[in-house]
Each structure stands twice: as C-alpha cells, then as structure tokens.
Write an enzyme that holds these catalytic residues in place. Structure first.
Site, PDB file in Angstrom:
ATOM      1  N   GLU A  22       1.285  -1.286   8.194  1.00  8.57           N
ATOM      2  CA  GLU A  22       0.484  -0.155   8.665  1.00  8.57           C
ATOM      3  C   GLU A  22       0.396  -0.017  10.196  1.00  8.57           C
ATOM      4  O   GLU A  22       0.811   0.982  10.768  1.00  8.57           O
ATOM      5  CB  GLU A  22      -0.932  -0.301   8.079  1.00  8.57           C
ATOM      6  CG  GLU A  22      -1.955   0.663   8.630  1.00  8.57           C
ATOM      7  CD  GLU A  22      -1.699   2.099   8.232  1.00  8.57           C
ATOM      8  OE1 GLU A  22      -1.411   2.353   7.058  1.00  8.57           O
ATOM      9  OE2 GLU A  22      -1.779   2.984   9.105  1.00  8.57           O
ATOM     10  N   GLN A  80       0.776  -1.254   0.000  1.00  8.49           N
ATOM     11  CA  GLN A  80       0.000   0.000   0.000  1.00  8.49           C
ATOM     12  C   GLN A  80       0.801   1.294   0.000  1.00  8.49           C
ATOM     13  O   GLN A  80       0.453   2.247  -0.710  1.00  8.49           O
ATOM     14  CB  GLN A  80      -0.945   0.024   1.221  1.00  8.49           C
ATOM     15  CG  GLN A  80      -1.852   1.232   1.223  1.00  8.49           C
ATOM     16  CD  GLN A  80      -2.796   1.341   2.391  1.00  8.49           C
ATOM     17  OE1 GLN A  80      -3.390   2.384   2.611  1.00  8.49           O
ATOM     18  NE2 GLN A  80      -2.969   0.304   3.184  1.00  8.49           N
ATOM     19  N   GLY A 114      -7.635  20.365  18.981  1.00  7.75           N
ATOM     20  CA  GLY A 114      -7.273  21.779  19.082  1.00  7.75           C
ATOM     21  C   GLY A 114      -7.730  22.351  20.412  1.00  7.75           C
ATOM     22  O   GLY A 114      -8.073  21.620  21.336  1.00  7.75           O
ATOM     23  N   GLY A 115      -7.753  23.649  20.518  1.00  4.05           N
ATOM     24  CA  GLY A 115      -8.107  24.290  21.783  1.00  4.05           C
ATOM     25  C   GLY A 115      -9.617  24.375  22.007  1.00  4.05           C
ATOM     26  O   GLY A 115     -10.058  24.853  23.044  1.00  4.05           O
ATOM     27  N   ASP A 128       0.640   3.711   6.001  1.00  7.92           N
ATOM     28  CA  ASP A 128       0.903   3.351   4.604  1.00  7.92           C
ATOM     29  C   ASP A 128       0.603   4.515   3.661  1.00  7.92           C
ATOM     30  O   ASP A 128       1.496   5.085   3.042  1.00  7.92           O
ATOM     31  CB  ASP A 128       0.037   2.158   4.209  1.00  7.92           C
ATOM     32  CG  ASP A 128       0.628   0.839   4.678  1.00  7.92           C
ATOM     33  OD1 ASP A 128       1.831   0.809   4.976  1.00  7.92           O
ATOM     34  OD2 ASP A 128      -0.111  -0.148   4.749  1.00  7.92           O
TER      35      ASP A 128
HETATM   36  N1  COA Z   1      11.621 -10.336  -9.339  1.00 15.61           N
HETATM   37  C1  COA Z   1      12.259 -11.128  -8.463  1.00 15.61           C
HETATM   38  N2  COA Z   1      12.203 -10.939  -7.125  1.00 15.61           N
HETATM   39  C2  COA Z   1      11.436  -9.930  -6.677  1.00 15.61           C
HETATM   40  C3  COA Z   1      10.739  -9.069  -7.523  1.00 15.61           C
HETATM   41  C4  COA Z   1      10.860  -9.301  -8.927  1.00 15.61           C
HETATM   42  N3  COA Z   1      10.229  -8.534  -9.812  1.00 15.61           N
HETATM   43  N4  COA Z   1      10.071  -8.161  -6.785  1.00 15.61           N
HETATM   44  C5  COA Z   1      10.360  -8.442  -5.502  1.00 15.61           C
HETATM   45  N5  COA Z   1      11.169  -9.501  -5.417  1.00 15.61           N
HETATM   46  C6  COA Z   1      11.749 -10.119  -4.231  1.00 15.61           C
HETATM   47  C7  COA Z   1      12.655  -9.176  -3.487  1.00 15.61           C
HETATM   48  O1  COA Z   1      13.881  -9.060  -4.138  1.00 15.61           O
HETATM   49  C8  COA Z   1      12.737  -9.851  -2.137  1.00 15.61           C
HETATM   50  O2  COA Z   1      13.694 -10.884  -2.198  1.00 15.61           O
HETATM   51  P1  COA Z   1      14.934 -11.035  -1.170  1.00 15.61           P
HETATM   52  O3  COA Z   1      14.380 -10.892   0.194  1.00 15.61           O
HETATM   53  O4  COA Z   1      15.428 -12.408  -1.505  1.00 15.61           O
HETATM   54  O5  COA Z   1      15.919  -9.990  -1.470  1.00 15.61           O
HETATM   55  C9  COA Z   1      11.380 -10.526  -2.013  1.00 15.61           C
HETATM   56  O6  COA Z   1      10.759 -10.394  -3.289  1.00 15.61           O
HETATM   57  C10 COA Z   1      10.445  -9.996  -0.971  1.00 15.61           C
HETATM   58  O7  COA Z   1      10.460  -8.601  -0.856  1.00 15.61           O
HETATM   59  P2  COA Z   1      10.057  -7.946   0.527  1.00 15.61           P
HETATM   60  O8  COA Z   1       9.979  -6.500   0.367  1.00 15.61           O
HETATM   61  O9  COA Z   1      10.963  -8.455   1.592  1.00 15.61           O
HETATM   62  O10 COA Z   1       8.571  -8.517   0.739  1.00 15.61           O
HETATM   63  P3  COA Z   1       7.914  -9.138   2.048  1.00 15.61           P
HETATM   64  O11 COA Z   1       6.582  -9.627   1.613  1.00 15.61           O
HETATM   65  O12 COA Z   1       8.773 -10.116   2.728  1.00 15.61           O
HETATM   66  O13 COA Z   1       7.745  -7.888   3.040  1.00 15.61           O
HETATM   67  C11 COA Z   1       6.961  -5.691   3.648  1.00 15.61           C
HETATM   68  C12 COA Z   1       6.729  -6.955   2.824  1.00 15.61           C
HETATM   69  C13 COA Z   1       5.896  -4.694   3.256  1.00 15.61           C
HETATM   70  C14 COA Z   1       6.853  -6.009   5.137  1.00 15.61           C
HETATM   71  C15 COA Z   1       8.364  -5.153   3.334  1.00 15.61           C
HETATM   72  O14 COA Z   1       8.489  -4.996   1.945  1.00 15.61           O
HETATM   73  C16 COA Z   1       8.664  -3.829   4.030  1.00 15.61           C
HETATM   74  O15 COA Z   1       8.932  -3.776   5.231  1.00 15.61           O
HETATM   75  N6  COA Z   1       8.674  -2.728   3.262  1.00 15.61           N
HETATM   76  C17 COA Z   1       9.022  -1.417   3.728  1.00 15.61           C
HETATM   77  C18 COA Z   1       7.948  -0.803   4.572  1.00 15.61           C
HETATM   78  C19 COA Z   1       6.622  -0.752   3.884  1.00 15.61           C
HETATM   79  O16 COA Z   1       6.462  -0.184   2.833  1.00 15.61           O
HETATM   80  N7  COA Z   1       5.632  -1.324   4.578  1.00 15.61           N
HETATM   81  C20 COA Z   1       4.260  -1.106   4.234  1.00 15.61           C
HETATM   82  C21 COA Z   1       3.757  -1.937   3.179  1.00 15.61           C
HETATM   83  S1  COA Z   1       2.129  -1.374   2.829  1.00 15.61           S
END
Ligand code: COA
Length: 479
Positions: free
Chosen positions: A192, A70, A300-301, A221
């Site tokens: 979030e 998001q 607010g106040g 988010d």
């Molecule tokens: N091709 C190949 N691999 C891909 C890819 C693509 N097109 N797009 C993503 N990936 C891979 C990434 O390289 C990553 O691999 P790695 O861990 O081996 O390096 C993997 O997908 C997962 O990415 P990640 O961001 O770790 O996803 P997640 O599902 O584990 O975590 C979140 C999700 C949201 C918790 C995390 O991305 C995060 O903390 N983001 C920052 C804060 C944020 O925006 N949070 C709010 C989300 S609404």
C-alpha cells in the site's frame, strides 16, 4: 417489433395513414441498423420479476480467485457482492497470510481477512503439487476469470502462464494487480504505502512545512482493486462480442496516480504561474518546481479548511471541513456575523479573499467553535453551504443510516462471532448485494471438488491422499 407496429398504429389514429407509413418505414430502417449492430443475438425481453428478484448482476460468472492481502481480495469481494461465484484458492495449512495478521481473537481469522473475503468460497490447493496443478487446470476450464496479485512472475512459476490458461480456456480473463506496470520497476514487490508514495499521493499530502504523508484510505490496495474490478467487468462485456478472454492489468502506481490526477493537473498549471487557490499563495510563499503539499486546502477551485468545533480540546475528531464556496459567500457572512464582508472590497470577491484566507478561516472558526460539528452541519446545510463533519470510525460504525443502506453490515462467524464489515458501496437497483461472512480456510474444498469440478467420491479421496490439498495430510503421507 410489436412495439414499433403499435406505435405506428397509434400515430395512424392520431395523424393519418401517411404519417404512420413514414414512422413504420423509419422504424424498419432503424431495426435493420440495430439488428446489424447486434447481429449475434437479440437482447432478452425485460424481466417481469420485481426489482431485486431477477438474480444478481454477475450471476453465472465464476472466478478463480488467487488473490491475497488486500488489493486483489478487495476486487473479488466486490464481484462476489454482485453475484459472482468466487472460489478463493489458498495454500494448504496457511491460507491468505492476512488470516493470521493483526489478530484480535485468539485462533480466529483476523478482521483484516474477514473484511476482505466475504461472500467467497475457500479451497486449499498446493499449486506446486502435480495433482494440485491438475485440479487447477480443471478449475481454469470451469471459470470465467482468474484474478491474482502475486509478486511478478509467481503465477508463471506455477505453470499458469497466459498461453497455458488460454489453451485450456480461450474465454478466460486473466486479471492481475502488480505494483508497477512494464518498465524499470516491474519486478518489484509493492505494498500500500509504497504505491501511495510511487503514485504521487504522498508527495502532495501533508503540510508544506512537514514531510510527505500517506493517507488512511487504502488508495493503493483497495483503490487498485476497484480499478481491476472495472477492468474485469469491461473484459466480460467485450468477451460477449469477441468470444475470447484477455489480460487485465492494474498497476498500483497507475491506480494511485489516477486518483491523484488533480495534483498532476496542478503540476501543469504551475507553468502558468502560482496556484492561487493554495493557501501558500495567500501567505506569499513562492512555489517550487513541483506540486506542493497543501495541508487541508481543497483540491478544487473553492478554498476550504478544517476548523475546530465545540469540544475539540478533548475530542480529536471535533472538527468540520468548511468550504467558502463563492455562490454562498453572502450566506456565510450572515451566518458568522460578518455581514459587512458582503460589500467590503477586501472580502466581497473570491480573488480579493485569496490573500486573506488564513484570517477568514480563523474568523469562521471562532463561529464553528461555538457549536458541535453536527450543529455546524445542520446550520450550514439549511443555506446550501457544504461542510463535512470529521466522522470517526466509531461514529461510522454506529451510524444507523449506513446500516440501513447495507454500507455497514454485521455478519456472524463461527469462530470469531459477529463482526462489522463494509458492504457493497455500489448500489444496483436490480442486484441487491450478497454479503456473507468470509470462509474458513478450505471450508468449501469438498464442495468445489464435487460440485464444480465433478470429481467422484473416490477421486476426492485419492486427491486428499495425494497431499495436494492439505499440508497436514501431506506430512502424514510422507511419514
Ligand atoms: N500453493 C503453493 N504455493 C503458493 C500458493 C499455493 N496455493 N499460493 C501462493 N503460493 C506461493 C507463490 O507461488 C509464491 O512462490 P514463488 O515465489 O516460489 O513463486 C509464494 O507463494 C509467495 O507469493 P508472493 O506473491 O511472492 O508473496 P509475498 O508474500 O512474497 O509478497 C506481495 C507479497 C503483496 C508483496 C506480492 O505478492 C506483490 O507484490 N503483489 C503484487 C502487488 C500487490 O498486490 N501488492 C499489494 C498487496 S495488498
């Protein structure tokens, strides 16, 4: 320059040659200063096109969108609404995880996805495949901004370090959402509600006697996505002067704290004594060391509270937010049938009312319960008394004025049919929002390879055969 000369001529007619000389001299001085300040290029002449027909604010800006879930998608969707060409890179076969989350129509992209990815193009690339990396490098050269919200370190692990990107394209802006900024929690993954809790919102939301609460608005988010969009636009603006891109980082904790800043204000005010506008003060309950939860007290106040309206017994949203704003206190007293409160020393001044707010709001509620929330709003607004009917999502979805302004938009989708989305809440008078449906997974892969990256038909065929674009084809090739 022509204008300045004209102005001098007009003044010469009206006030004589000496005055005209003086104006022309000062204009020349000003011109010198401004041309030094904008030494690079004089600004374009104002467009002669009608308002809204001179393109969109971000026309010409191309975004390599590596966002998911998001926070990041909120940011890039807004930029797309404002005219940026947003190319969303998704994992072959899977795509943004939200495509399949909270599905309401079998086999179709979820509303979670469609409402956050409108007006974008989608290309599937395996960022870990050698050919995929090659395509990404080519995209980096063709884009102005890379936006991502992967877990910390994921972009680097793909080989897309800031140094690598900048070597390929020194003008590239690399914008990231992370859960936390540099510090003890920088490696943590964040969603979030984690951000709402870590940014100070949850500890200050809810009722004093209850546990901390998260809010329905996605301030962690979507709120951080908004912050990031502003950072990107600022970086684009600075790039016009410096010729180089930069990193833009928005931590969700920081974004939430920014939105909860009035509570950090109150934290500091506690040193000077109790927070008198909190109803806890009127109830004689001592304050602790930190800003407390304040229920529906106004931030607010001006004291405020949520009051029942007619029908509250059956309708969970038959409520109105009522503010006892000091300048309209007399009008409130007349409306609720308490004219004597205007002169009664216990009620006439804001300070006198503070210890009695509970009883005052109970009396006002007896009055609001005689009307619907809309009738309360109509009646109060005639006297400039600010009130907020508690509008349900059903009411907002059906509200025609929001459709008319493009804040709520209905779009068509090939696999799920028509759906509602939130259009651009930021209205630009010369840049009408471009709200289109979200793309299917990889819908624009060919188009981007051919038109943006200029691959030949043969090269596109080779790329496809390599397995860099499609999980299925990759498997087929391996078989
Ligand atoms: N091709 C190949 N691999 C891909 C890819 C693509 N097109 N797009 C993503 N990936 C891979 C990434 O390289 C990553 O691999 P790695 O861990 O081996 O390096 C993997 O997908 C997962 O990415 P990640 O961001 O770790 O996803 P997640 O599902 O584990 O975590 C979140 C999700 C949201 C918790 C995390 O991305 C995060 O903390 N983001 C920052 C804060 C944020 O925006 N949070 C709010 C989300 S609404």
């Amino acid at each position: 320059m022509a204008l300045r000369k004209k102005r001098a001529k007009v003044i010469a007619k009206a006030g004589g040659k000496a005055a005209a000389k003086k104006v022309a001299k000062s204009a020349a001085k000003l011109k010198g200063a401004s041309s030094r300040a904008t030494a690079r290029k004089s600004p374009p002449r104002p467009s002669s096109k009608a308002w809204g027909e001179a393109g969109r604010a971000l026309d010409g800006v191309r975004i390599l969108d590596f966002t998911h879930v998001q926070s990041g998608p909120t940011c890039t969707q807004l930029l797309a609404y404002m005219g940026a060409d947003v190319i969303k890179v998704e994992r072959p076969g899977i795509g943004d995880i939200t495509r399949g989350q909270l599905r309401d129509v079998k086999g179709a992209d979820s509303l979670y996805f469609t409402m956050l990815n409108g007006s974008k193009r989608s290309i599937t690339i395996d960022s870990k495949h050698p050919k995929g990396k090659e395509i990404l490098d080519r995209l980096v050269k063709q884009c102005d901004v890379l936006v991502e919200n992967f877990a910390p370190g994921a972009l680097d692990r793909m080989g897309l370090t800031f140094d690598h990107i900048h070597k390929l394209n020194p003008r590239m802006i690399v914008a990231s959402v992370k859960g936390f900024g540099p510090g003890p929690y920088e490696d943590c993954k964040v969603y979030e509600n984690v951000a709402q809790c870590a940014g100070g919102s949850a500890s200050t939301t809810g009722f004093r006697e209850g546990p901390p609460l998260v809010t329905g608005a996605q301030i962690g988010d979507s709120g951080t996505g908004l912050h990031l969009a502003l950072g990107i636009v600022a970086a684009l603006f600075q790039r016009q002067r410096t010729g180089r891109g930069q990193k833009v980082l928005c931590a969700m904790q920081d974004g939430v704290l920014n939105l909860a800043r009035v509570k950090l204000r109150d934290q500091q005010r506690l040193k000077a004594g109790p927070l008198t506008e909190y109803s806890q003060y009127g109830e004689g309950i001592p304050f602790g060391a930190a800003t407390p939860r304040a229920g529906n007290d106004s931030g607010g106040g001006q004291p405020g509270w949520i009051l029942k309206c007619k029908g509250w017994e059956n309708d969970p949203d038959a409520y109105v937010y009522f503010i006892t704003q000091a300048p309209v206190w007399q009008a409130i007293c007349d409306l609720i049938g308490k004219p004597e409160w205007k002169t009664d020393a216990d009620y006439a001044t804001p300070n006198a009312r503070l210890p009695r707010l509970k009883q005052i709001f109970a009396t006002i509620e007896e009055w609001t319960m005689t009307m619907t929330k809309f009738e309360v709003m109509d009646t109060c607004n005639k006297h400039d008394i600010p009130v907020g009917p508690i509008l349900s999502m059903k009411e907002l979805a059906e509200e025609q004025s929001l459709r008319a302004t493009g804040t709520v938009v209905e779009v068509d989708h090939p696999t799920r049919g028509r759906y509602l989305t939130v259009g651009n809440p930021i209205k630009l008078s010369d840049s009408p929002a471009d709200v289109r449906r979200s793309p299917l997974l990889g819908e624009h892969t060919d188009e981007v390879l051919r038109e943006v990256l200029r691959y030949s038909q043969k090269e596109v065929a080779d790329i496809k055969a390599s397995g860099a674009l499609s999980a299925a084809e990759k498997k087929a090739e391996a078989a």
